[in-house]
Design an enzyme around this catalytic site. Structure first.
Site, short mmCIF file in Angstrom:
data_model
loop_
_atom_site.label_atom_id
_atom_site.label_comp_id
_atom_site.label_asym_id
_atom_site.label_seq_id
_atom_site.Cartn_x
_atom_site.Cartn_y
_atom_site.Cartn_z
N SER A 39 -22.35 0.06 1.56
CA SER A 39 -22.55 -0.64 2.81
C SER A 39 -22.99 -2.10 2.54
CB SER A 39 -23.57 0.12 3.68
OG SER A 39 -23.52 -0.33 5.01
N ASP A 78 -14.51 5.48 8.93
CA ASP A 78 -15.84 4.89 8.95
C ASP A 78 -16.18 4.44 10.37
OD1 ASP A 78 -18.17 3.37 8.60
OD2 ASP A 78 -17.50 2.52 6.71
N HIS A 138 -18.76 6.79 7.16
CA HIS A 138 -19.48 5.78 6.38
C HIS A 138 -20.04 6.37 5.10
CE1 HIS A 138 -21.24 1.88 5.87
NE2 HIS A 138 -22.46 2.35 5.82
#
Length: 819
Positions: free
Chosen positions: A665, A738, A772
């Site tokens: 991330s 995601d 994610h």
């Protein structure tokens, strides 16, 4: 550092043809078998302590689900991912069984349940004797209740549970449940028309609407109709022992239904149509109202329009954060902004706190005003007092006040004031108890609160139990973790703190529950080490300093067979965070004595393959002005990275050459920046990142300015814009689904195209059905295989593969020159 050209990298890519297909759909791969065995090791149960402090509920879980479970049909609506077949949230099951332990005797008893089910939505009854939960069996959701004293469970509602939002809560009597169900007459599921009725149209109304980049939003009228069909609930009341659900009120788009502490009313929060295509469900227009147990509406408390015009970092105007006062039978409390909800406005008072008692037809009473933004109240067992929190986003100062909701005009008392990021000064959180209304409140026993916390110190976390005077806030420490272990309090058995439960672990022992008190020290659980073969891995919390004097830290892992003086290939795993000052940025967080758990896609797996690992290497971005702290983001990343590598050389386990940087991330964002801005690393591994900040134009992470207010910053902080400067190989991994704000899958796809288009070396791995984070077994194992192969290719060799002389692979320019 001056970066060399890309020719060497391009030629190395020709030489190392392990990843030769330019674009392909490959089969899932496996890492070495020893890693597969660790990934598949059984997971320890979750534990939850009963409100009456007599039992531990063990929630047993299974290992990683197959990708096939992630591939179930899914509807992406209003920021949620839903399963139409179950009328609940989409996702694989995790919890699969229950058992209960008597804290006094230590006896564990299983709770019999059907086979092949999933469990979710656990909720203790206020008296701690029962726990409610939802059972998923095939496409059906049913409501069950377990009697923990007898270790028996029974079905209460056989189907039709609506689990789009929290489906169940107990009434204060501990005998009745309030349940969201699917309306009996809601009709068939809306079908998408083959031919649309017309175009999808949105309009701007001439006011600021700086909306973040949410995903899975409604896109058209069919989406809106399907969401309404799934989210509409009929509340029912049902006796936990006898069953017999009774409808209460009319069906509505309910996302929250809270019984009043006195048990005679229900506070409902419901979305209102028309929905927005710009914000998720939490920003839809909504209405908050109170009904009695016959379903009659008593009062409307608040009504809010679509929240698409909230300033960045701001709040809605009007009544917000509406909830029951836990220490009163029927009083609602809420906050109202005094600054128009705009944090940019200079003002002496930003929020006010209000209360209104049933029957809600009088004038509300202003309870308190706050200099900064109000963030909620935790009520206590002492009269009608509560611990109200305010927070200044600029200074990061948090204040906790004792507010008396019964004393009109009483001045709040300051209980805590500190920088939120000052871990060393964190007093922890108060232990809770159920009050006379069955509500969870901060326990005040004989004039004392009991606080537990992480106890961050320069030597690592040392959790504590403290007794705090409710009158003077003077503190006495009753217990603190010591020794080569990590132990934290999970609950008080005796209300005076003389007997309590902890979670105990050490580098070789997974977390287990232990009883302290009255001369006794006894383990309640005995969960085994799922991977004893890793016991010899070395773990150490290290500290060092970067060139500008900011203190840094990381957890160092070394292989079991490491011998002092050996230099190893190294992976640095990190995630950058912003701080107001170097003092808080440099504080040590974490413990060297936690269990070395290796699971999922953890970078710790590389240690089993002979690599050194610096995990959670701090990458602080320090600036006293939060508006402009990102202006030096990249140079501070480089300073921190240089310091980490230099420390590896100073300690002797690294050679300063065979080093990779990786992160997830915002850590992936960091990875791409470090490859573009420096030559510190041979390669980078970036998972689920965002690389083009013009796609998040209304702010990202802690960036408050919009793209139009700071275009140069957005450009500089977009690794995509510097793809031509990335001359080290980069492995990009991303879930195809995601749903994290800002990290659209296209971020990695376009970053890969940018590196490739500028003759760089890159590999893009898009994981089907993953979000994610990565949850499917095949995906997890594939990510580990990709990571290990990539590291073995680019970091393991003594000689840098990107700088090899590829003799014979290209014609010497002089050979083809004319005489």
């Amino acid at each position: 550092m001056i970066k060399p050209g890309l020719a060497a990298v391009a030629s190395a890519a020709l030489f190392l043809s392990a990843y030769s297909p330019a674009s392909a759909q490959e089969a899932y791969r496996l890492p070495p078998q020893e890693i597969v065995d660790i990934v598949d090791a059984p997971a320890a149960p979750w534990t939850t302590f009963s409100p009456d402090r007599r039992h531990l509920l063990l929630i047993h879980r299974e290992s990683l689900p197959p990708v096939a479970e992630l591939a179930r049909p899914m509807e992406r609506l209003a920021g949620l991912r839903l399963d139409v077949a179950t009328n609940g949230r989409h996702g694989p099951r995790t919890a699969i069984g229950l058992s209960v332990i008597d804290v006094e005797t230590g006896e564990e008893r299983p709770i019999d349940l059907p086979d092949d089910i999933g469990l979710s939505g656990f909720d203790w009854s206020p008296d701690g004797r029962s726990v409610a939960f939802v059972v998923t069996s095939g496409d059906e959701l049913s409501l069950w209740v377990a009697d923990v004293e007898r270790a028996r469970a029974r079905e209460v509602i056989s189907g039709g549970i609506n689990a789009v939002f929290d489906p169940v809560s107990w009434m204060p009597d501990s005998e009745t449940l309030l349940v969201n169900t699917v309306p009996a007459n809601r009709g068939p599921m809306p079908q998408r028309p083959l031919v649309p009725a017309g175009p999808v149209i949105q309009e701007a109304g001439g006011y600021e609407a700086p909306v973040r980049t949410y995903q899975d939003l409604l896109t058209d009228s069919h989406d809106a109709g399907l969401f309404a069909w799934m989210a509409t609930s009929q509340l029912v009341l049902v006796n936990a022992s006898r069953g017999g659900p009774r409808p209460v009120g009319d069906p509505d788009l309910i996302y929250s239904a809270d019984p009043a502490p006195g048990g005679e009313m229900i506070l409902i929060r419901a979305m209102q149509q028309p929905f927005s295509y710009d914000v998720n469900w939490a920003g839809f227009a909504d209405r908050t109202y109170v009904i009695d147990l016959d379903g009659n509406e008593i009062a409307e408390i608040a009504r809010q329009p679509i929240a698409d015009n909230v300033p960045i970092g701001g709040v809605i105007t009007g009544r917000r954060s509406v909830g029951w006062q836990a220490s009163h039978p029927a009083r609602v409390v809420w906050a109202e902004a005094l600054d128009g909800g705009d944090p940019r406005l200079e003002t002496d008072e930003r929020d006010s706190l209000w209360a209104l008692s049933a029957p809600f037809n009088g004038e509300p009473v202003e309870v308190a005003r706050f200099e900064d933004r109000y963030y909620g109240t935790q009520f206590t067992s002492e009269g009608e007092t509560g611990l109200a929190v305010e927070y200044d986003r600029d200074t990061r100062i948090i204040r906790r006040w004792v507010v008396d909701f019964a004393a009109d005009g009483a001045e709040p008392r300051l209980a805590e004031e500190r920088n939120l990021q000052d871990a060393y000064a964190d007093p922890g959180s108060p232990e809770t108890v159920r009050n006379e209304y069955g509500q969870s409140v901060a326990a005040v026993e004989d004039g004392y609160l009991y606080y537990t916390g992480n106890g961050a110190t320069p030597d690592g976390n040392r959790p504590f139990l403290r007794r705090v005077s409710f009158d003077t806030f003077e503190t006495e420490e009753l217990w603190r973790n010591s020794g080569e272990n990590f132990e934290r309090v999970i609950g008080l058995v005796d209300s005076d703190g003389s007997v309590f439960l902890t979670s105990y672990e050490d580098p070789e022992t997974p977390p287990n529950v232990r009883l302290h008190g009255q001369g006794e020290l006894r383990f309640i659980t005995n969960f085994p080490n799922p991977h004893p073969q890793l016991n010899e891995i070395s773990r150490e919390l290290i500290t060092y300093e970067r060139a500008d004097g900011v203190p840094l830290s990381a957890t160092l892992y070394l292989p079991a067979d490491y011998e002092e003086g050996d230099t190893l290939p190294l992976l640095i795993w990190a995630y950058p965070l912003e701080y107001n000052n170097a003092a808080t940025a440099g504080q040590v967080r974490g413990s060297p004595y936690e269990f070395t758990r290796i699971a999922g896609t953890s970078p710790r797996f590389l240690v089993t393959q002979g690599y050194a690992l610096l995990e959670n290497a701090t990458m602080p971005v320090v600036g006293d002005d939060p508006e402009t702290v990102n202006d030096t983001f990249i140079e501070q990343l480089v300073l921190s990275a240089e310091a980490a590598v230099a420390e590896s050389v100073r300690r002797g386990f690294g050679d300063g050459e065979r080093v990779a940087i990786a992160g997830h991330s915002y850590g992936a964002f960091m990875t791409a920046h470090l490859l573009a801005a420096s030559d510190i690393f041979r390669t980078g591994i970036a998972r689920s990142g965002a690389y083009n900040r013009t796609l998040t134009p209304f702010g990202f992470q802690s960036e408050r300015r919009t793209f139009w207010e700071a275009p140069e910053t957005y450009f500089e902080l977009s690794p995509f814009m510097h793809a031509d400067e990335i001359n080290e190989p980069i492995l990009l991994i991303h879930g195809q689904l995601d749903n994290n704000s800002g990290t659209y899958p296209i971020q990695s796809e376009r970053m890969f195209a940018a590196v490739k288009g500028n003759a760089g070396t890159a590999r893009l791995v898009m994981l089907p059905y993953e979000s994610h984070g990565y949850g499917g077994r095949e995906s997890v194992l594939h990510v580990l295989a990709e990571t290990i192969d990539w590291m073995n290719t680019w970091v393991l060799p003594e000689e840098d593969p990107t700088k090899r002389d590829l003799a014979g692979s290209e014609a010497d320019p002089d050979d083809s020159a004319d005489d």
